[in-house]
Design a protein around this motif. Structure first.
Motif, PDB file in Angstrom:
ATOM      1  N   TYR A  86       1.424   3.939  -1.545  1.00  0.00           N
ATOM      2  CA  TYR A  86       0.246   3.051  -1.198  1.00  0.00           C
ATOM      3  C   TYR A  86       0.607   2.860   0.568  1.00  0.00           C
ATOM      4  CZ  TYR A  86      -1.950   2.105  -5.680  1.00  0.00           C
ATOM      5  OH  TYR A  86      -2.227   2.292  -6.993  1.00  0.00           O
TER       6      TYR A  86
ATOM      7  N   ARG B  10      -3.835   5.511  -1.132  1.00  0.00           N
ATOM      8  CA  ARG B  10      -2.910   5.864  -1.860  1.00  0.00           C
ATOM      9  C   ARG B  10      -2.722   7.198  -2.006  1.00  0.00           C
ATOM     10  NH1 ARG B  10      -4.779   3.609  -7.758  1.00  0.00           N
ATOM     11  NH2 ARG B  10      -6.329   5.333  -8.398  1.00  0.00           N
TER      12      ARG B  10
ATOM     13  N   TRP C 139      -6.347  -0.191   2.645  1.00  0.00           N
ATOM     14  CA  TRP C 139      -5.057   0.361   1.830  1.00  0.00           C
ATOM     15  C   TRP C 139      -5.681   1.745   1.288  1.00  0.00           C
ATOM     16  CZ3 TRP C 139      -0.341  -1.343   1.062  1.00  0.00           C
ATOM     17  CH2 TRP C 139      -0.013  -2.772   1.578  1.00  0.00           C
TER      18      TRP C 139
ATOM     19  N   ALA D 299       4.289  -1.899   5.368  1.00  0.00           N
ATOM     20  CA  ALA D 299       4.002  -1.996   3.983  1.00  0.00           C
ATOM     21  C   ALA D 299       5.316  -2.487   2.999  1.00  0.00           C
ATOM     22  CB  ALA D 299       3.028  -0.923   3.477  1.00  0.00           C
TER      23      ALA D 299
ATOM     24  N   CYS E 196      -0.801   1.377   4.107  1.00  0.00           N
ATOM     25  CA  CYS E 196      -2.080   0.348   4.728  1.00  0.00           C
ATOM     26  C   CYS E 196      -2.156   1.160   6.279  1.00  0.00           C
ATOM     27  CB  CYS E 196      -1.381  -0.939   4.851  1.00  0.00           C
ATOM     28  SG  CYS E 196       0.126  -1.457   6.030  1.00  0.00           S
TER      29      CYS E 196
ATOM     30  N   CYS F  30       0.861  -6.013   3.901  1.00  0.00           N
ATOM     31  CA  CYS F  30       1.128  -5.163   5.007  1.00  0.00           C
ATOM     32  C   CYS F  30       1.045  -5.966   6.139  1.00  0.00           C
ATOM     33  CB  CYS F  30      -0.588  -4.422   5.086  1.00  0.00           C
ATOM     34  SG  CYS F  30      -0.475  -3.330   6.429  1.00  0.00           S
TER      35      CYS F  30
ATOM     36  N   LEU G 280      -2.706  -6.657  -0.852  1.00  0.00           N
ATOM     37  CA  LEU G 280      -3.485  -5.890  -2.200  1.00  0.00           C
ATOM     38  C   LEU G 280      -2.931  -6.596  -3.289  1.00  0.00           C
ATOM     39  CD1 LEU G 280      -5.635  -3.594  -2.675  1.00  0.00           C
ATOM     40  CD2 LEU G 280      -3.864  -2.162  -3.065  1.00  0.00           C
TER      41      LEU G 280
END
Length: 124
Positions: free
Chosen positions: A92, A36, A34, A5, A94, A21, A79
């Motif tokens: 964040y 977080r 994704w 990522a 992935c 990603c 994203l």
């Protein structure tokens, strides 16, 4: 399968960022999601791309602001985050999985492979 990522950083509220990603290995049939995690909080689902159906799934708190997209030729899932808020501040990550189905896309345990995460900080 390895996931990498990237794209995080510091942005002002209302700004935009694009996370990427990059996957190594044959992930074109996988669901890629994704997630977080903010400091002191549990990991939460953000969005997922379902390769087989072309469908995308979003958590309610990002719908309309974030867009997940997939480039199968480059084996990447992006994203794109707009109208960022301070509460979007988090790491964040992935994730990918071959056994993820529509009813399990929001659960981290459904994904077999994870990237290392990229930090997003939104200042007010």
């Amino acid at each position: 399968v390895q996931l990498q990522a990237s794209g995080g950083g510091l942005v002002q509220a209302g700004g935009s960022l694009r996370l990427s990603c990059a996957a190594s290995g044959r992930t074109y049939r996988y669901v890629v999601g994704w997630f977080r995690q903010a400091p002191g909080k549990d990991r939460e689902f953000v969005a997922a791309s379902i390769r087989s159906s072309g469908n995308t799934i979003y958590n309610d708190f990002v719908r309309g602001r974030f867009t997940i997209s997939r480039d199968n030729a480059k084996n990447t899932v992006s994203l794109y985050m707009t109208s960022l808020k301070p509460e979007d501040t988090a790491v964040y990550s992935c994730a990918a999985g071959s056994s993820v189905i529509s009813s399990t896309t929001m659960y981290p345990s459904a994904y077999a492979y994870w990237g290392q995460g990229t930090k997003v900080t939104v200042s007010s």
